[in-house]
Design a protein around this motif. Sequence first.
Motif, PDB file in Angstrom:
ATOM      1  N   LEU A  79      -3.921  56.069  78.177  1.00 33.54           N
ATOM      2  CA  LEU A  79      -2.700  56.470  78.881  1.00 33.54           C
ATOM      3  C   LEU A  79      -3.075  56.956  80.276  1.00 33.54           C
ATOM      4  O   LEU A  79      -4.099  57.621  80.422  1.00 33.54           O
ATOM      5  N   ARG A  80      -2.246  56.669  81.263  1.00 39.64           N
ATOM      6  CA  ARG A  80      -2.466  57.242  82.612  1.00 39.64           C
ATOM      7  C   ARG A  80      -1.727  58.591  82.641  1.00 39.64           C
ATOM      8  O   ARG A  80      -0.829  58.821  83.449  1.00 39.64           O
ATOM      9  N   ARG A  81      -2.135  59.434  81.724  1.00 34.65           N
ATOM     10  CA  ARG A  81      -1.367  60.652  81.463  1.00 34.65           C
ATOM     11  C   ARG A  81      -1.291  61.606  82.659  1.00 34.65           C
ATOM     12  O   ARG A  81      -0.219  62.075  83.020  1.00 34.65           O
ATOM     13  N   GLN A  82      -2.465  61.901  83.237  1.00 39.55           N
ATOM     14  CA  GLN A  82      -2.465  62.860  84.352  1.00 39.55           C
ATOM     15  C   GLN A  82      -1.618  62.336  85.518  1.00 39.55           C
ATOM     16  O   GLN A  82      -0.824  63.064  86.102  1.00 39.55           O
ATOM     17  N   GLU A  83      -1.759  61.043  85.808  1.00 40.10           N
ATOM     18  CA  GLU A  83      -0.999  60.452  86.916  1.00 40.10           C
ATOM     19  C   GLU A  83       0.509  60.472  86.629  1.00 40.10           C
ATOM     20  O   GLU A  83       1.319  60.779  87.497  1.00 40.10           O
ATOM     21  N   LEU A  84       0.865  60.136  85.386  1.00 45.27           N
ATOM     22  CA  LEU A  84       2.288  60.155  85.017  1.00 45.27           C
ATOM     23  C   LEU A  84       2.838  61.578  85.070  1.00 45.27           C
ATOM     24  O   LEU A  84       3.961  61.805  85.527  1.00 45.27           O
ATOM     25  N   ASP A  85       2.021  62.531  84.591  1.00 42.94           N
ATOM     26  CA  ASP A  85       2.471  63.935  84.621  1.00 42.94           C
ATOM     27  C   ASP A  85       2.642  64.433  86.054  1.00 42.94           C
ATOM     28  O   ASP A  85       3.532  65.230  86.345  1.00 42.94           O
ATOM     29  N   ASP A  86       1.764  63.948  86.948  1.00 45.42           N
ATOM     30  CA  ASP A  86       1.888  64.343  88.355  1.00 45.42           C
ATOM     31  C   ASP A  86       3.158  63.751  88.972  1.00 45.42           C
ATOM     32  O   ASP A  86       3.856  64.415  89.732  1.00 45.42           O
ATOM     33  N   ARG A  87       3.420  62.504  88.643  1.00 46.68           N
ATOM     34  CA  ARG A  87       4.567  61.815  89.276  1.00 46.68           C
ATOM     35  C   ARG A  87       5.897  62.226  88.642  1.00 46.68           C
ATOM     36  O   ARG A  87       6.890  62.397  89.355  1.00 46.68           O
ATOM     37  N   PHE A  88       5.916  62.321  87.322  1.00 46.09           N
ATOM     38  CA  PHE A  88       7.155  62.666  86.608  1.00 46.09           C
ATOM     39  C   PHE A  88       6.884  63.836  85.656  1.00 46.09           C
ATOM     40  O   PHE A  88       6.773  63.635  84.427  1.00 46.09           O
ATOM     41  N   PRO A  89       6.794  65.065  86.194  1.00 42.07           N
ATOM     42  CA  PRO A  89       6.395  66.209  85.358  1.00 42.07           C
ATOM     43  C   PRO A  89       7.313  66.388  84.142  1.00 42.07           C
ATOM     44  O   PRO A  89       8.538  66.386  84.271  1.00 42.07           O
ATOM     45  N   GLY A  90       6.696  66.528  82.995  1.00 43.05           N
ATOM     46  CA  GLY A  90       7.447  66.824  81.772  1.00 43.05           C
ATOM     47  C   GLY A  90       8.004  65.596  81.068  1.00 43.05           C
ATOM     48  O   GLY A  90       8.438  65.691  79.916  1.00 43.05           O
ATOM     49  N   LEU A  91       8.003  64.443  81.734  1.00 44.53           N
ATOM     50  CA  LEU A  91       8.653  63.264  81.150  1.00 44.53           C
ATOM     51  C   LEU A  91       7.924  62.757  79.902  1.00 44.53           C
ATOM     52  O   LEU A  91       8.536  62.608  78.835  1.00 44.53           O
ATOM     53  N   LEU A  92       6.633  62.528  80.040  1.00 41.05           N
ATOM     54  CA  LEU A  92       5.891  61.963  78.910  1.00 41.05           C
ATOM     55  C   LEU A  92       5.872  62.949  77.731  1.00 41.05           C
ATOM     56  O   LEU A  92       6.025  62.548  76.573  1.00 41.05           O
ATOM     57  N   ASP A  93       5.725  64.232  78.045  1.00 37.35           N
ATOM     58  CA  ASP A  93       5.758  65.244  76.982  1.00 37.35           C
ATOM     59  C   ASP A  93       7.085  65.195  76.226  1.00 37.35           C
ATOM     60  O   ASP A  93       7.105  65.266  74.996  1.00 37.35           O
ATOM     61  N   ALA A  94       8.188  65.094  76.972  1.00 36.66           N
ATOM     62  CA  ALA A  94       9.515  65.064  76.337  1.00 36.66           C
ATOM     63  C   ALA A  94       9.660  63.810  75.475  1.00 36.66           C
ATOM     64  O   ALA A  94      10.214  63.864  74.370  1.00 36.66           O
ATOM     65  N   VAL A  95       9.150  62.687  75.959  1.00 39.01           N
ATOM     66  CA  VAL A  95       9.240  61.431  75.192  1.00 39.01           C
ATOM     67  C   VAL A  95       8.408  61.546  73.903  1.00 39.01           C
ATOM     68  O   VAL A  95       8.875  61.190  72.818  1.00 39.01           O
ATOM     69  N   LEU A  96       7.192  62.066  74.036  1.00 36.84           N
ATOM     70  CA  LEU A  96       6.311  62.165  72.860  1.00 36.84           C
ATOM     71  C   LEU A  96       6.875  63.153  71.833  1.00 36.84           C
ATOM     72  O   LEU A  96       6.811  62.908  70.627  1.00 36.84           O
ATOM     73  N   LYS A  97       7.458  64.239  72.330  1.00 36.41           N
ATOM     74  CA  LYS A  97       8.064  65.231  71.430  1.00 36.41           C
ATOM     75  C   LYS A  97       9.271  64.611  70.710  1.00 36.41           C
ATOM     76  O   LYS A  97       9.456  64.785  69.509  1.00 36.41           O
ATOM     77  N   SER A  98      10.071  63.863  71.457  1.00 39.65           N
ATOM     78  CA  SER A  98      11.244  63.204  70.858  1.00 39.65           C
ATOM     79  C   SER A  98      10.811  62.168  69.824  1.00 39.65           C
ATOM     80  O   SER A  98      11.436  62.040  68.768  1.00 39.65           O
ATOM     81  N   ALA A  99       9.733  61.447  70.131  1.00 40.97           N
ATOM     82  CA  ALA A  99       9.241  60.432  69.187  1.00 40.97           C
ATOM     83  C   ALA A  99       8.755  61.100  67.906  1.00 40.97           C
ATOM     84  O   ALA A  99       8.990  60.603  66.793  1.00 40.97           O
TER      85      ALA A  99
END
Lengths: 106, 106
Positions: A79-99
């Motif tokens: 996953l490009r996690r750090q880059e995604l978190d920098d660009r869209f803070p909180g987004l991936l976390d919210a998606v993973l939590k929802s999943a």
Amino acid sequence: MRLFYHPEIKKISLAGVLYALGDPVRLEIVQRLAEQAELPCAALCIPIAKSTLSHHFKILRDAGVLHCRKEGTQHINSLRRQELDDRFPGLLDAVLKSAANEALDR
Amino acid sequence: MRLFYHPEIKKISLAGVLYALGDPVRLEIVQRLAEQAELPCAALCIPIAKSTLSHHFKILRDAGVLHCRKEGTQHINSLRRQELDDRFPGLLDAVLKSAANEALDR
């Protein structure tokens, strides 16, 4: 060696990331990669045709969600996690939590 | 009167919501509705063909993101915000925040 296209972080669009995540197989890939730092495609053991799986990986790569490198004959994904978190803070976390919540409801 | 289909909250899938949000026009509709409680389709003033816009609204309704009611000849739309927040806590907020950040970068 065939190189994969990985968009620059600034060129990653929100709509593109959401579209890439908006499929059950691709969501599962992302969930699995969130648990493991790196995974070869084959290790995911998702029971779909290899060409279909490759297509899903391409969509995730093109959207900027995944990075893929070749190691011998294997494609190693992360996953490009750090880059995604920098660009869209909180987004991936919210998606993973929802999943995770959705999986509990099943 | 033609009634619109609105899925029950329990039948809303994460992949379906993300797919629905994974398009620039649909993201814009959702952003506008997050600012206003209710909006008729026409008030959005999005410069695309009416049939295309109707299709985007259908995708958002079918995914459980929007509610639409008829009032005379108008279709009045609203976000199913509370229901989405209950089912996928933090998701819509993260998407709206990311959309706002992305707009600032343009």
